[in-house]
Design an enzyme around this catalytic site. Structure first.
Site, PDB file in Angstrom:
ATOM      1  N   PRO A  78       0.814  -1.223   0.000  1.00 57.48           N
ATOM      2  CA  PRO A  78       0.000   0.000   0.000  1.00 57.48           C
ATOM      3  C   PRO A  78       0.846   1.271   0.000  1.00 57.48           C
ATOM      4  O   PRO A  78       1.981   1.286   0.468  1.00 57.48           O
ATOM      5  CB  PRO A  78      -0.796  -0.101   1.309  1.00 57.48           C
ATOM      6  CG  PRO A  78      -0.703  -1.524   1.729  1.00 57.48           C
ATOM      7  CD  PRO A  78       0.606  -2.018   1.210  1.00 57.48           C
ATOM      8  N   CYS A  79       0.260   2.345  -0.523  1.00 59.80           N
ATOM      9  CA  CYS A  79       0.883   3.670  -0.468  1.00 59.80           C
ATOM     10  C   CYS A  79       0.497   4.307   0.859  1.00 59.80           C
ATOM     11  O   CYS A  79      -0.663   4.624   1.099  1.00 59.80           O
ATOM     12  CB  CYS A  79       0.410   4.527  -1.633  1.00 59.80           C
ATOM     13  SG  CYS A  79       1.169   6.163  -1.689  1.00 59.80           S
TER      14      CYS A  79
END
Length: 424
Positions: free
Chosen positions: A102-103
């Protein structure tokens, strides 16, 4: 026979990286077969969907169905790594580490100079990748020669208050472990795939003898996805300590990130540019993956009474709204979207919320003859480059859509893998 490149797949989902590297045969459509990228062999994988109830582990169950009961460690990666460090379990040595993550906010709370080295924010999965790489290199400096990661393209410009800082932290971490790095933002549809999906792919190699400017236009990523540089080519210095990047990188608050569509890092020095894609092959469309109408369940067809709601959600709008925190009035606007989705174009990006019968701005809706319908999971599988029915392993239609919304375009990994293998 060439030695197999052994692979560990982190945040494995339903096996997109593994399929991209090892290839597959699609029994339902031989024309959809994907030749292997080279002699890659995935020997360890991890997949854990929080919250950790058994009913949430549908991706890991899908992985097991296709690759075997012992093919994936279905536990929290942080727990797995901690138990390895305590001598409670083993993790095999590998040549290559792959994964999508994930960012998030990757800020560093502890500098390299302090005993124990870098300490990042808890619960952020990048630090588990960093820890996994460090474990591999502590076992042997010959391990984890390669690393291939995937993320949303906004990683290059987050956070908004310090554009590019998070990616600078990642590059600094990789440099501290001896890696050179190539990255590339790939819009899959621009290279012939049937879905418009823009993601950044980060390729790292340890102890590589790369020349910075030459590598930008002749490296693995540029060979896999040819391009012409657009505009100015920029140079950026990456702090040697990720803690310094956290505090100081773009601290003046520039509204733009220095990291562009393509780039290379060697010895903490970066070259980067915007790109114009170059592709002369066949272009696939949404219409190429449609299942026969005889295979479409009734609940995927949209009732006429719902069509007006679907069309309204996809139309342009400009609405007056009130900020619930400040009480200030502002105008929210968004452009129109195709209604129905065009079968002659690549599809829009698949999102995790693609499932369910309710009308939505972001779900796909197509028209066949006089009838409108949503996309079925078999079609979502194929838009990501998986074999038809890949996620048909006992999970619900909604969960199948969720898995594909979290997946990657398998053929993109395949093209990168082929170029890695050629370089060896």
């Amino acid at each position: 026979m060439a030695k197999a490149i052994t692979v560990a797949e982190l945040f494995a989902g339903v096996g997109g990286f593994r399929l991209g590297l090892e290839g597959y045969k699609d029994s339902s459509n031989k024309a959809n077969n994907l030749p292997k990228a080279g002699t890659f062999k995935t020997i360890w994988a991890n997949q854990w969907e929080p919250p950790g109830s058994p009913t949430r582990q549908f991706a890991a169950n899908c992985y097991r169905t296709h690759f075997g009961n012992d093919s994936v460690v279905n536990e929290d990666i942080n727990k797995v790594l901690n138990e390895y460090e305590q001598g409670l379990r083993d993790i095999p040595s590998v040549d290559m580490v792959v994964g999508g993550f994930p960012c998030q906010d990757y800020s560093v709370a502890k500098p390299l100079s302090q005993s124990g080295g870098i300490e990042g924010k808890k619960g952020v999965l990048w630090w588990d990748i960093y820890k996994f790489l460090k474990i591999q290199l502590d076992k042997s400096p010959k391990n984890a020669e390669w690393c291939l990661l995937e993320n949303v393209d906004r990683l290059l410009k987050s956070p908004a208050s310090q554009r590019g800082r998070d990616f600078a932290i990642i590059l600094s971490c990789l440099a501290s472990l001896g890696y050179c790095v190539e990255w590339r933002v790939v819009n899959s549809a621009a290279y012939g795939f049937s879905q418009r999906r823009k993601r950044v792919y980060i390729l790292a190699r340890r102890n590589a003898n790369w020349e910075l400017s030459e590598r930008l236009t002749s490296g693995i990523m540029s060979r896999a996805f040819p391009f012409n540089p657009v505009g100015n080519i920029s140079y950026v210095d990456i702090p040697k300590d990720p803690f310094v990047a956290t505090k100081d990188f773009n601290s003046e608050g520039s509204k733009t990130s220095p990291f562009l569509d393509a780039g290379v890092m060697v010895d903490n020095r970066v070259i980067t540019c915007k790109v114009e894609e170059v592709y002369k092959g066949q272009f696939k469309t949404l219409g190429d993956v449609l299942s026969p109408e005889s295979e479409i369940p009734d609940n995927f067809f949209v009732d006429d009474s719902q069509l007006e709601r679907w069309e309204k959600l996809k139309s342009s709008k400009r609405e007056e709204r009130i900020n619930k925190y400040t009480g200030q009035t502002y105008f929210y606007s968004e452009g129109s979207m195709a209604f129905p989705d065009l079968l002659t174009n690549p599809s829009r990006t698949i999102l995790t919320g693609e499932g369910g019968t309710s009308p939505s701005r972001f779900k796909h809706i197509i028209k066949i003859g006089e009838r409108y319908r949503r996309l079925v999971p078999d079609e979502l599988d194929q838009l990501q480059g998986f074999p038809k029915g890949w996620t048909n392993t006992g999970m619900s239609d909604n969960n199948r859509a969720f898995c594909m919304g979290n997946a990657l375009v398998v053929g993109v990994v395949n093209r990168i893998g082929k170029e890695i293998y050629k370089e060896l």
